[in-house]
Design an enzyme around this catalytic site. Sequence first.
Site, PDB file in Angstrom:
ATOM      1  N   GLY A  46       0.841  -1.188   0.000  1.00 27.69           N
ATOM      2  CA  GLY A  46       0.000   0.000   0.000  1.00 27.69           C
ATOM      3  C   GLY A  46       0.876   1.237   0.000  1.00 27.69           C
ATOM      4  N   GLU A 151      -3.239   3.344   5.293  1.00 26.69           N
ATOM      5  CA  GLU A 151      -3.017   4.387   4.284  1.00 26.69           C
ATOM      6  C   GLU A 151      -3.867   5.637   4.563  1.00 26.69           C
ATOM      7  OE1 GLU A 151      -0.463   3.769   2.800  1.00 26.69           O
ATOM      8  OE2 GLU A 151      -0.459   1.589   2.903  1.00 26.69           O
TER       9      GLU A 151
END
Length: 196
Positions: A46, A151
Amino acid sequence: MALLDILKFPDPRLRKKCKPVDKVTDELREFAANMLETMYHYRGIGLAAAQVNRQIRFLVADTRPKDERGRYDYDEMTEFESAIEQPLMIFNPVIVKKEGKTTFDEGCLSVPTYYETVERFEYIEVEGLNLNGEKFTIKTDGLLSICIQHEIDHLDGKLFIDRLSPIKANRLKAKIKKMGYPDLTKEAEKDEEVVP
Ligand code: ZN
């Protein structure tokens, strides 16, 4: 396409809060492709725009596990995860529902080679815009859920370190100060590791 530079903790730019995009433009689609290339290059699962010094609400993720021959192993994914098309790219992601608790040994491309156990919601529903600027919703648990939460934290100027107890966080910060970070280009040539 181009590799982007990843900011490393304690760079103060990682603490900036990111703004939603008004419209998904061609330039943003190109940026998305560069983010994805950068994430894969450094063996991440990510990457948030904040980590490459762009303060917009955008993340990319690909948590699909691979077998020993490097093929995607869909048997290792949860039912929710395997129903989602990856790599996942979301502009303006918002968690609209969250349930349960889970823990995972998280790492981060902005804090490379350091891992700590972090608690997250087990199941989430996320709304956002796709590359065409269309609104969509995903429902997921498993590693993808953990990754997306990690994230989105970046987009709010937060790192996984901030989710540790003060004792653990201070110990980790002291260790980073003393040991620093290894050469990531060399690290990327090693075996694959899970780094959100
Ligand atoms: Zn991270």
